[in-house]
Design an enzyme around this catalytic site. Structure first.
Site, PDB file in Angstrom:
ATOM      1  N   ILE A   8       0.856  -1.186   0.000  1.00  0.00           N
ATOM      2  CA  ILE A   8       0.000   0.000   0.000  1.00  0.00           C
ATOM      3  C   ILE A   8       0.892   1.236   0.000  1.00  0.00           C
ATOM      4  CG2 ILE A   8      -1.804   1.270   1.214  1.00  0.00           C
ATOM      5  CD1 ILE A   8      -2.716  -1.362   2.433  1.00  0.00           C
ATOM      6  N   GLY A   9       0.843   1.986  -1.094  1.00  0.00           N
ATOM      7  CA  GLY A   9       1.677   3.171  -1.229  1.00  0.00           C
ATOM      8  C   GLY A   9       0.913   4.450  -0.951  1.00  0.00           C
ATOM      9  N   ASN A  10       1.496   5.574  -1.332  1.00  0.00           N
ATOM     10  CA  ASN A  10       0.868   6.870  -1.095  1.00  0.00           C
ATOM     11  C   ASN A  10      -0.385   7.077  -1.927  1.00  0.00           C
ATOM     12  OD1 ASN A  10       2.788   8.083   0.802  1.00  0.00           O
ATOM     13  ND2 ASN A  10       4.239   7.979  -0.900  1.00  0.00           N
ATOM     14  N   THR A  11      -0.386   6.587  -3.148  1.00  0.00           N
ATOM     15  CA  THR A  11      -1.521   6.814  -4.037  1.00  0.00           C
ATOM     16  C   THR A  11      -2.147   5.535  -4.562  1.00  0.00           C
ATOM     17  OG1 THR A  11      -0.002   7.023  -5.928  1.00  0.00           O
ATOM     18  CG2 THR A  11      -0.631   9.052  -4.783  1.00  0.00           C
ATOM     19  N   LYS A  14      -0.522  -2.045  -4.721  1.00  0.00           N
ATOM     20  CA  LYS A  14      -0.119  -3.140  -5.606  1.00  0.00           C
ATOM     21  C   LYS A  14      -0.385  -4.457  -4.886  1.00  0.00           C
ATOM     22  CE  LYS A  14       3.627  -0.306  -7.477  1.00  0.00           C
ATOM     23  NZ  LYS A  14       5.099  -0.166  -7.618  1.00  0.00           N
ATOM     24  N   TYR A  86      22.178   0.690   6.813  1.00  0.00           N
ATOM     25  CA  TYR A  86      21.567   2.021   6.874  1.00  0.00           C
ATOM     26  C   TYR A  86      21.605   2.535   8.312  1.00  0.00           C
ATOM     27  CZ  TYR A  86      18.252   5.402   4.739  1.00  0.00           C
ATOM     28  OH  TYR A  86      17.643   6.515   4.205  1.00  0.00           O
ATOM     29  N   ASP A  95       9.354   0.343   0.705  1.00  0.00           N
ATOM     30  CA  ASP A  95       9.437   0.035  -0.720  1.00  0.00           C
ATOM     31  C   ASP A  95      10.894  -0.068  -1.161  1.00  0.00           C
ATOM     32  OD1 ASP A  95       9.771   2.740  -0.214  1.00  0.00           O
ATOM     33  OD2 ASP A  95       8.714   3.407  -2.008  1.00  0.00           O
ATOM     34  N   ASP A 116      13.622   3.088  -8.657  1.00  0.00           N
ATOM     35  CA  ASP A 116      12.162   3.091  -8.552  1.00  0.00           C
ATOM     36  C   ASP A 116      11.665   4.461  -8.999  1.00  0.00           C
ATOM     37  OD1 ASP A 116       9.489   2.895  -7.904  1.00  0.00           O
ATOM     38  OD2 ASP A 116       9.829   1.949  -5.965  1.00  0.00           O
ATOM     39  N   THR A 172       7.813  27.995 -23.602  1.00  0.00           N
ATOM     40  CA  THR A 172       7.836  27.754 -22.158  1.00  0.00           C
ATOM     41  C   THR A 172       7.493  26.307 -21.823  1.00  0.00           C
ATOM     42  OG1 THR A 172       7.255  30.053 -21.701  1.00  0.00           O
ATOM     43  CG2 THR A 172       6.877  28.462 -19.935  1.00  0.00           C
TER      44      THR A 172
END
Length: 247
Positions: A8-11, A14, A86, A95, A116, A172
């Site tokens: 579950i991502g921000n928008t 999957k 890390y 992710d 990504d 532009t």
């Protein structure tokens, strides 16, 4: 053994179903619900499940998964075959972690670079021995276009056109597209050049909604032979976590 994998991502969300390591079903949706979980667990006779989410309120979905499957709530505490170097693993995007786990599953004993290309562009390398130290995060293509409009007085909001190929804009709109598309590509190309020098035998894996934009351009570059697009990379990584902890 069937595995249900949910990211579950921000928008978008999957979803994939694997039988062992074979992908049986995948989909991307803007509306994910407990009903969908019920449907998939019944249809595919799910044994194991894993959920990776940037959202906090998933109680109903969690309850279904916990009651009906062997469930893992993915976090940095489930690194599978990856050694995390890390400095702040608790802040590491899930992710990004799932992506490097997926890359290691696909390219054992070979260094990989995961790019990504979504809301943000993340670039992360994992060594052939499975060590992950970090990478980079920058705005994605749409975010850059929106930022130019929001943070200036007169620049228009230009729609993303990944087919635009001019590196000199003569108006532009063209100048903005040139700056965002060509500028972002040159940024990614520069990162790849550094990683290729540091990691001999590197494999580059692209994923995310804008992966095809970079794939097309990288396939026309000196890196063509080492670039591959894998849309399901993060899902593959999450499925690998299930195997690591249940086999």
């Amino acid at each position: 053994m069937s595995n249900l994998v949910i990211d579950i991502g921000n928008t978008r969300t999957k979803i994939a179903v694997f039988r062992d390591r074979k992908l049986l079903h995948s989909e991307i949706t803007d509306r994910f619900s407990a009903e969908k979980v019920h449907e998939l667990t019944g249809e595919f006779h799910i044994t194991n499940s894993i959920l990776s989410s940037v959202a906090e309120d998933q109680d109903e979905i969690l309850t279904i998964l916990e009651r009906n499957t062997r469930f893992i709530r993915f976090s940095h505490r489930y690194p599978a075959t990856v050694k995390i170097n890390y400095k702040t693993p608790e802040t590491l995007g899930l992710d990004r972690l799932a992506g490097v786990i997926g890359a290691r599953a696909l390219n054992k004993n070979r260094s990989s670079l995961v790019i990504d290309c979504g809301t943000c562009i993340t670039i992360d390398a994992i060594t052939g021995s499975g060590e992950y130290s970090g990478g980079s995060i920058s705005p994605g293509l749409n975010m850059r276009l929106k930022a130019l409009h929001v943070f200036t007085g007169k620049l228009p909001l230009v729609a993303l056109d990944t087919g635009f190929s001019e590196w000199i804009g003569n108006d532009t709109t063209g100048s903005i597209l040139s700056g965002v598309l060509e500028g972002t590509f040159q940024e990614v190309f520069g990162f790849i050049s550094k990683y290729v020098s540091a990691y001999p035998g590197l494999k580059i894996l692209l994923c995310g909604g804008d992966a095809n934009f970079f794939d097309t351009r990288l396939k026309n570059s000196i890196f063509a032979d080492i670039v591959e697009t894998e849309p399901a990379l993060i899902l593959i990584g999450l499925n690998e976590v299930i195997h690591h902890y249940n086999d």
